[in-house]
Design a protein around this motif. Structure first.
Motif, short mmCIF file in Angstrom:
data_model
loop_
_atom_site.label_atom_id
_atom_site.label_comp_id
_atom_site.label_asym_id
_atom_site.label_seq_id
_atom_site.Cartn_x
_atom_site.Cartn_y
_atom_site.Cartn_z
N GLU A 59 0.84 -1.20 0.00
CA GLU A 59 0.00 0.00 0.00
C GLU A 59 0.87 1.25 0.00
O GLU A 59 1.58 1.53 0.96
N VAL A 60 0.82 2.00 -1.09
CA VAL A 60 1.51 3.29 -1.16
C VAL A 60 0.55 4.35 -0.65
O VAL A 60 -0.61 4.42 -1.08
N ARG A 61 1.01 5.18 0.27
CA ARG A 61 0.15 6.22 0.85
C ARG A 61 0.57 7.62 0.46
O ARG A 61 -0.24 8.54 0.40
N VAL A 62 1.86 7.82 0.22
CA VAL A 62 2.41 9.12 -0.16
C VAL A 62 3.43 8.90 -1.29
O VAL A 62 4.25 7.98 -1.20
N PRO A 63 3.39 9.69 -2.38
CA PRO A 63 2.61 10.90 -2.64
C PRO A 63 1.26 10.64 -3.28
O PRO A 63 0.55 11.59 -3.66
N TYR A 64 0.87 9.38 -3.46
CA TYR A 64 -0.44 9.04 -4.01
C TYR A 64 -0.90 7.76 -3.33
O TYR A 64 -0.14 7.11 -2.61
N ALA A 65 -2.16 7.41 -3.54
CA ALA A 65 -2.71 6.21 -2.93
C ALA A 65 -2.81 5.10 -3.98
O ALA A 65 -3.46 5.27 -5.01
N GLU A 66 -2.13 3.98 -3.71
CA GLU A 66 -2.15 2.84 -4.63
C GLU A 66 -1.95 1.57 -3.84
O GLU A 66 -1.08 1.50 -2.97
N THR A 67 -2.74 0.56 -4.14
CA THR A 67 -2.63 -0.73 -3.45
C THR A 67 -2.42 -1.83 -4.47
O THR A 67 -3.16 -1.95 -5.44
N THR A 68 -1.39 -2.64 -4.25
CA THR A 68 -1.11 -3.80 -5.10
C THR A 68 -1.28 -5.05 -4.25
O THR A 68 -0.69 -5.16 -3.17
N THR A 69 -2.10 -5.98 -4.73
CA THR A 69 -2.37 -7.21 -4.00
C THR A 69 -2.04 -8.42 -4.86
O THR A 69 -2.45 -8.48 -6.02
N ILE A 70 -1.28 -9.35 -4.31
CA ILE A 70 -0.99 -10.61 -4.99
C ILE A 70 -1.73 -11.70 -4.24
O ILE A 70 -1.52 -11.91 -3.05
N ARG A 71 -2.63 -12.37 -4.98
CA ARG A 71 -3.45 -13.41 -4.36
C ARG A 71 -3.89 -14.40 -5.44
O ARG A 71 -4.26 -14.01 -6.54
N ALA A 72 -3.82 -15.67 -5.14
CA ALA A 72 -4.32 -16.72 -6.03
C ALA A 72 -3.74 -16.62 -7.44
O ALA A 72 -4.44 -16.75 -8.43
#
Length: 226
Positions: A84-97
């Motif tokens: 989860e990147v919070r600064v300087p922008y919001a971005e979430t990368t999830t690795i699953r299945a």
């Protein structure tokens, strides 16, 4: 045409091992004691769930100045990894299945199948071995070299397979005792590594925003490095 791994996914896979790093150091060891790869791998191996903050500096010829990212890595359960990147922008990368999904505010999510990219599958498998302390599994994908002492060590991973080597030149882990403090990832096209600071090094980076300062902290030479 060479397929390139999305930066967020490469960064996540190449730094997921930091989730194994405990917040406390091991008991001090003599500086004269040479470190062995098995000792480092044993200290890094930790079961889920784990979470830790990170600070990352990305350098590019397209940027006027390095891009500083901060946020959190989470490993809520075996087989699930979240960056989860919070600064300087919001971005979430999830690795699953077997899939990597990138979500960013205001944009449609993107999903990439790991099974369709041998290099991604190789990264995922090798870091699973790292988190479990399985040297033989890790050695299937990388040449492993260790240097230094137990109080100031480096572990270098060099890809063996061509599909992985086309994306990652090498990965260098740097730490002190049981504390993993920095990960450097280099691609074949760039001599300058992407650095991710964590644990004590990430905390010491609060007032550091230049590449030289980041490099010093990563190598254990900057303010707060001790």
């Amino acid at each position: 045409m060479k397929r390139m791994i999305p930066t967020a996914v490469l960064s996540m896979l190449a730094t997921v091992m930091l989730l194994a790093a405990p917040s406390l150091r091991a008991a001090p060891q003599a500086e004269s004691s040479a470190v062995e790869a098995d000792w480092i791998l044993d200290k890094l191996a930790r079961p889920a769930p784990m979470r830790t903050g990170f600070v990352e500096l990305r350098e590019s010829k397209l940027l006027k100045q390095p891009l500083r990212l901060s946020g959190e890595y989470r490993r809520p359960s075996d087989g699930v990894l979240v960056r989860e990147v919070r600064v300087p922008y919001a971005e979430t990368t999830t690795i699953r299945a077997g899939e990597a999904t990138i979500e960013r505010a205001g944009k449609s999510s993107r999903t990439f199948s790991l099974s369709r990219a041998p290099e991604l599958a190789g990264l995922q498998a090798s870091f699973g071995a790292l988190l479990s302390g399985d040297r033989s599994g890790l050695a299937e994908h990388y040449t492993i070299e260790s240097e230094g002492t137990r109080e100031h060590w480096t572990l270098t991973l060099v890809p063996k397979r061509a599909e992985l080597a086309a994306q990652v030149r090498d990965i260098v882990l740097r730490g002190r005792g049981a504390e993993l403090r920095c990960i450097e990832t280099r691609t074949p096209d760039d001599e300058t590594p992407q650095r991710t600071l964590l644990a004590g090094a990430a905390r010491a980076a609060a007032k550091v925003d230049d590449a030289a300062g980041f490099a010093a902290l990563c190598h254990g030479d900057g303010p707060g490095a001790q």
